[in-house]
Design an enzyme around this catalytic site. Structure first.
Site, PDB file in Angstrom:
ATOM      1  N   GLU A 266       2.289  51.087  80.279  1.00  0.00           N
ATOM      2  CA  GLU A 266       2.713  51.619  81.580  1.00  0.00           C
ATOM      3  C   GLU A 266       3.422  50.524  82.370  1.00  0.00           C
ATOM      4  O   GLU A 266       2.939  49.386  82.379  1.00  0.00           O
ATOM      5  CB  GLU A 266       1.504  52.136  82.367  1.00  0.00           C
ATOM      6  N   HIS A 285       1.147  58.374  85.876  1.00  0.00           N
ATOM      7  CA  HIS A 285      -0.169  57.887  86.307  1.00  0.00           C
ATOM      8  C   HIS A 285      -0.394  58.154  87.800  1.00  0.00           C
ATOM      9  O   HIS A 285      -0.640  57.240  88.603  1.00  0.00           O
ATOM     10  CB  HIS A 285      -0.352  56.396  86.007  1.00  0.00           C
TER      11      HIS A 285
END
Length: 318
Positions: A266, A285
């Site tokens: 990420e 997220h």
């Protein structure tokens, strides 16, 4: 001379407006990093000279290597009261105080539910079509009523998802390594075996923490047990699912689709294959990214810094 404080990964550029940073006074000089710093060597280089670092969840990792490369670091704050990406033992060894913050509500449940609804009813897809000039509907959705919501984990978040599933009149089942039938009975959920959790799921939603025991918990074997009409929802942590096995299952239509809020890496790389699959709903997220939560996070950071300056640190993790 004021202490230098870094606020990391403020993607939306809101950190300074979410709390009253004037409570810190002139003793601290703040620098906000809106972009992700990247690999460990880049983190270490960017944070030289900072005595205080405010980290947003697990966006930036503080391994022993990073900690040892930051000799000026005295206070490391994480949002929330748990952060698996901080080496607490290394922080203690180097005399770094690690503190957490309060949080608000259970925002991740809304994202998990939203992903489930997107896969079932194609809301975002049809919205985009209408705005692009399409005349009317093309998809046929699924009614959640009567379908089986399988929960991998029945802690705080899993229990909230069980309540939501029952509100939709879904059949809710659950399993995890330490889950008991008695615990399931307390929240009105059917306790099932590990294999039956995957076999019976129409929607399998993951609500366990990432650990050595749960890393790679769902792989090719588990996807092989699932129905071709089933969907996977992951709002927990990416590495709980074997990413290669997931992509293979999605491409081969061994499962109908997936709703993912978390990933192995990420931010998700631009050329990542998950971005190109039409049976996947992706969010970046967003689970904990809610205004009420952010206000609690950043207000807590201010309190932690003030407490540290007054030699009365609060919410100490290490």
């Amino acid at each position: 001379m004021p202490l230098r404080c870094a606020i990391l990964d403020d993607y939306q550029n809101v950190a300074l407006s979410m709390a009253d940073w004037s409570k810190i006074g002139s003793e601290v000089e703040i620098k906000v990093f809106n972009e992700h710093l990247g690999a460990a060597d880049k983190v270490a280089a960017a944070l030289q000279g900072f005595a205080i670092v405010c980290a947003m969840r697990e966006r930036t990792a503080f391994s022993r290597t990073v900690i040892e490369a930051l000799p000026d670091l005295k206070l490391l704050i994480t949002t929330g009261m748990r952060n698996a990406s901080i080496d607490l033992e290394a922080a203690r060894a180097h005399g770094i105080v690690v503190c957490g913050t309060p949080a608000f509500g259970n925002a991740t449940a809304a994202i998990a539910t939203g992903l489930m609804l997107e896969l079932a009813r194609h809301i975002g897809y049809e919205n985009a079509r209408l705005k692009a000039g399409a005349p009317w509907q093309t998809t046929i959705g699924l009614d959640l009523e009567g379908m089986t919501l399988a929960l991998l984990g029945l802690g705080k978040l899993g229990t909230r998802m069980a309540e939501i599933g029952r509100a939709f009149k879904m059949n809710v089942i659950a399993w995890s390594q330490n889950l008991t039938a008695a615990a399931c009975q307390q929240v009105g959920v059917e306790h099932v075996s590990r294999d039956d959790l995957f076999r019976r799921a129409d929607f399998l939603s993951i609500h366990v923490q990432l650990s050595e025991r749960t890393r790679g918990l769902i792989g090719a074997k588990e996807f092989g047990l699932m129905k071709p009409s089933a969907f996977l929802i992951n709002t927990s942590r990416g590495p709980i699912v074997d990413e290669a096995a997931l992509i293979a299952a999605l491409r081969a239509k061994h499962i109908a689709g997936a709703g993912l809020d978390v990933f192995d890496v990420e931010p998700l790389p631009i050329e990542h294959p998950l971005r190109k699959l039409n049976n996947v709903a992706l969010t970046p997220h967003l689970g904990y990214v809610a205004e009420q939560n952010y206000r609690a996070f950043f207000a807590g950071m201010v309190e932690d810094i003030r407490g540290f300056l007054d030699r009365k640190p609060v919410r100490v993790l290490a």
